[in-house]
Scaffold this motif. Structure first.
Motif, PDB file in Angstrom:
ATOM      1  N   GLY A  19      40.596  46.287  38.450  1.00  0.00           N
ATOM      2  CA  GLY A  19      40.835  47.558  37.638  1.00  0.00           C
ATOM      3  C   GLY A  19      41.368  47.431  36.396  1.00  0.00           C
ATOM      4  O   GLY A  19      41.649  48.400  35.628  1.00  0.00           O
ATOM      5  N   SER A  20      41.756  46.058  35.894  1.00  0.00           N
ATOM      6  CA  SER A  20      42.745  46.112  34.685  1.00  0.00           C
ATOM      7  C   SER A  20      41.843  46.104  33.448  1.00  0.00           C
ATOM      8  O   SER A  20      40.770  45.480  33.713  1.00  0.00           O
ATOM      9  CB  SER A  20      43.324  44.891  34.721  1.00  0.00           C
ATOM     10  N   LYS A  21      42.336  46.692  32.306  1.00  0.00           N
ATOM     11  CA  LYS A  21      41.568  46.455  31.047  1.00  0.00           C
ATOM     12  C   LYS A  21      41.810  45.341  30.530  1.00  0.00           C
ATOM     13  O   LYS A  21      41.274  44.970  29.462  1.00  0.00           O
ATOM     14  CB  LYS A  21      41.738  47.765  30.418  1.00  0.00           C
ATOM     15  N   GLU A  22      42.753  44.362  30.738  1.00  0.00           N
ATOM     16  CA  GLU A  22      43.420  43.430  30.275  1.00  0.00           C
ATOM     17  C   GLU A  22      42.099  42.324  30.465  1.00  0.00           C
ATOM     18  O   GLU A  22      41.351  42.295  31.668  1.00  0.00           O
ATOM     19  CB  GLU A  22      44.577  42.833  30.773  1.00  0.00           C
ATOM     20  N   PRO A  23      42.201  41.179  29.532  1.00  0.00           N
ATOM     21  CA  PRO A  23      41.014  40.197  30.107  1.00  0.00           C
ATOM     22  C   PRO A  23      41.522  39.517  30.964  1.00  0.00           C
ATOM     23  O   PRO A  23      42.732  39.465  31.393  1.00  0.00           O
ATOM     24  CB  PRO A  23      41.135  39.244  28.582  1.00  0.00           C
TER      25      PRO A  23
END
Length: 76
Positions: free
Chosen positions: A44-48
């Motif tokens: 769910g994270s937008k981080e790489p």
């Protein structure tokens, strides 16, 4: 339709395989739940995604005895 059913079946097999492997390595139920929670968080994270040299307790070469789960009773 068949391809979608095969995909669902493949995911189910993969999940069972990972679960059995971690359980066989000695991870406890609470650690498996934490692992699943971390995985959902990463998805769910937008981080790489983290690099392969991640120092997490569940990475290759770390034993479950040394893995610490926040809020889990200490096994020692």
């Amino acid at each position: 339709m068949q391809q979608e059913q095969d995909s669902v079946r493949s995911i189910r097999i993969l999940a069972k395989s990972v679960f059995r492997r971690l359980q066989g390595e000695g991870y406890e139920r609470v650690q498996l739940i934490q692992f699943a929670s971390e995985l959902v968080g990463l998805i769910g994270s937008k981080e790489p995604p983290p690099s392969s040299d991640d120092d997490s307790p569940l990475s290759e070469g770390h034993s479950p005895e040394r893995a610490h789960v926040s809020g889990a009773p200490d096994a020692t």
